[in-house]
Design a protein around this motif. Structure first.
Motif, mmCIF file in Angstrom:
data_model
loop_
_atom_site.group_PDB
_atom_site.id
_atom_site.type_symbol
_atom_site.label_atom_id
_atom_site.label_comp_id
_atom_site.label_asym_id
_atom_site.label_seq_id
_atom_site.Cartn_x
_atom_site.Cartn_y
_atom_site.Cartn_z
ATOM 1 N N PRO A 11 1.730 43.231 -13.733
ATOM 2 C CA PRO A 11 0.666 42.668 -14.565
ATOM 3 C C PRO A 11 -0.548 43.584 -14.729
ATOM 4 O O PRO A 11 -1.315 43.423 -15.650
ATOM 5 C CB PRO A 11 0.270 41.384 -13.852
ATOM 6 N N THR A 12 -0.709 44.542 -13.847
ATOM 7 C CA THR A 12 -1.850 45.442 -13.988
ATOM 8 C C THR A 12 -1.420 46.839 -14.430
ATOM 9 O O THR A 12 -2.176 47.779 -14.334
ATOM 10 C CB THR A 12 -2.636 45.547 -12.664
ATOM 11 N N GLN A 13 -0.202 46.975 -14.913
ATOM 12 C CA GLN A 13 0.296 48.282 -15.333
ATOM 13 C C GLN A 13 -0.264 48.637 -16.705
ATOM 14 O O GLN A 13 -0.032 47.934 -17.687
ATOM 15 C CB GLN A 13 1.821 48.288 -15.374
ATOM 16 N N TRP A 14 -0.990 49.731 -16.751
ATOM 17 C CA TRP A 14 -1.543 50.224 -18.009
ATOM 18 C C TRP A 14 -0.584 51.253 -18.572
ATOM 19 O O TRP A 14 -0.124 52.143 -17.867
ATOM 20 C CB TRP A 14 -2.925 50.832 -17.766
ATOM 21 N N LEU A 15 -0.283 51.122 -19.855
ATOM 22 C CA LEU A 15 0.718 51.957 -20.504
ATOM 23 C C LEU A 15 0.101 52.842 -21.575
ATOM 24 O O LEU A 15 -0.840 52.434 -22.262
ATOM 25 C CB LEU A 15 1.781 51.079 -21.164
ATOM 26 N N PRO A 16 0.666 54.035 -21.788
ATOM 27 C CA PRO A 16 0.199 54.878 -22.893
ATOM 28 C C PRO A 16 0.663 54.303 -24.231
ATOM 29 O O PRO A 16 1.582 53.482 -24.290
ATOM 30 C CB PRO A 16 0.871 56.224 -22.606
ATOM 31 N N GLY A 141 -5.620 35.497 -14.663
ATOM 32 C CA GLY A 141 -6.317 35.691 -13.394
ATOM 33 C C GLY A 141 -6.925 37.067 -13.213
ATOM 34 O O GLY A 141 -7.656 37.308 -12.252
ATOM 35 N N ASN A 142 -6.653 38.001 -14.119
ATOM 36 C CA ASN A 142 -7.223 39.339 -14.021
ATOM 37 C C ASN A 142 -8.738 39.251 -14.188
ATOM 38 O O ASN A 142 -9.223 38.484 -15.033
ATOM 39 C CB ASN A 142 -6.603 40.232 -15.103
ATOM 40 N N PRO A 143 -9.522 40.025 -13.416
ATOM 41 C CA PRO A 143 -10.981 39.939 -13.528
ATOM 42 C C PRO A 143 -11.531 40.195 -14.935
ATOM 43 O O PRO A 143 -12.462 39.518 -15.362
ATOM 44 C CB PRO A 143 -11.484 41.006 -12.544
ATOM 45 N N LEU A 144 -10.949 41.149 -15.676
ATOM 46 C CA LEU A 144 -11.440 41.420 -17.034
ATOM 47 C C LEU A 144 -11.139 40.233 -17.952
ATOM 48 O O LEU A 144 -11.998 39.796 -18.725
ATOM 49 C CB LEU A 144 -10.825 42.701 -17.595
#
Length: 190
Positions: A11-16, A141-144
């Motif tokens: 869930p917190t994986q940032w992708l290009p 639920g992510n802070p952002l």
């Protein structure tokens, strides 16, 4: 609506950007996420006089491990600035800028922007560089996501977001943009 393949991702994986073609993103949302140019300028072009941008909060806080890794700093604290970009009173984008203390010490004016939006201020300055964007589906639920949805009646399962590292004369900041469900929609009768 949760993308069908979001469950396959951390869930917190940032992708290009190259990986976005593999994900289910609403057709209405995709051009806003991947479009070129300053988002506030693109929104002004699309919304005309119905566009509004304003800061909603600013505070000092601790940088977590992810902030430090993105910023490539060892700072333990920084300034957080939240802004909203709206059309016809509906928030389309929630923007959070994270300015580490080391950047703020050299550029203290970043903490005194008042009602100005940081993106437009930076666009007028020389020696400002932006990294490529990274994208993620952030669960509720992510802070952002939680900050973006604070003071709203919305309860989506998550939000699409993008982030980039900005260098102001070589000193880093992090810009994170969460795209709310109203993105690209105009109120009926507007």
């Amino acid at each position: 609506m949760t993308p069908q393949n979001a469950r396959k991702l951390d869930p917190t994986q940032w992708l290009p950007a190259e990986r976005l073609g593999q994900l289910d993103i609403e057709a209405r949302m995709r051009p806003w996420l991947i479009g070129k140019g300053l988002l506030s300028v693109r929104m002004k072009d699309a919304c005309g006089e119905k566009f509004a941008a304003h800061p909603v909060d600013q505070w000092t806080g601790l940088l977590n491990a992810e902030h430090k890794a993105c910023l490539k700093v060892g700072d333990s604290a920084g300034l957080f600035r939240d802004e909203e970009l709206s059309s016809s009173g509906q928030v389309w984008v929630f923007v959070q800028t994270v300015i580490p203390d080391s950047t703020l010490c050299v550029h203290p004016w970043l903490g005194e922007l008042g009602d100005s939006t940081i993106g437009e201020i930076l666009s007028d300055l020389p020696r400002v560089e932006r990294s490529s964007y990274e994208y993620a589906w952030l669960p509720a639920g992510n802070p952002l996501t939680a900050r973006a949805l604070h003071d709203t009646d919305l309860s989506p399962p998550g939000l699409w977001a993008r982030r980039s590292r900005i260098l102001l004369r070589g000193l880093p900041m992090l810009s994170q943009e969460a795209f709310l469900p109203a993105m690209g929609r105009t109120p009926s009768g507007a």
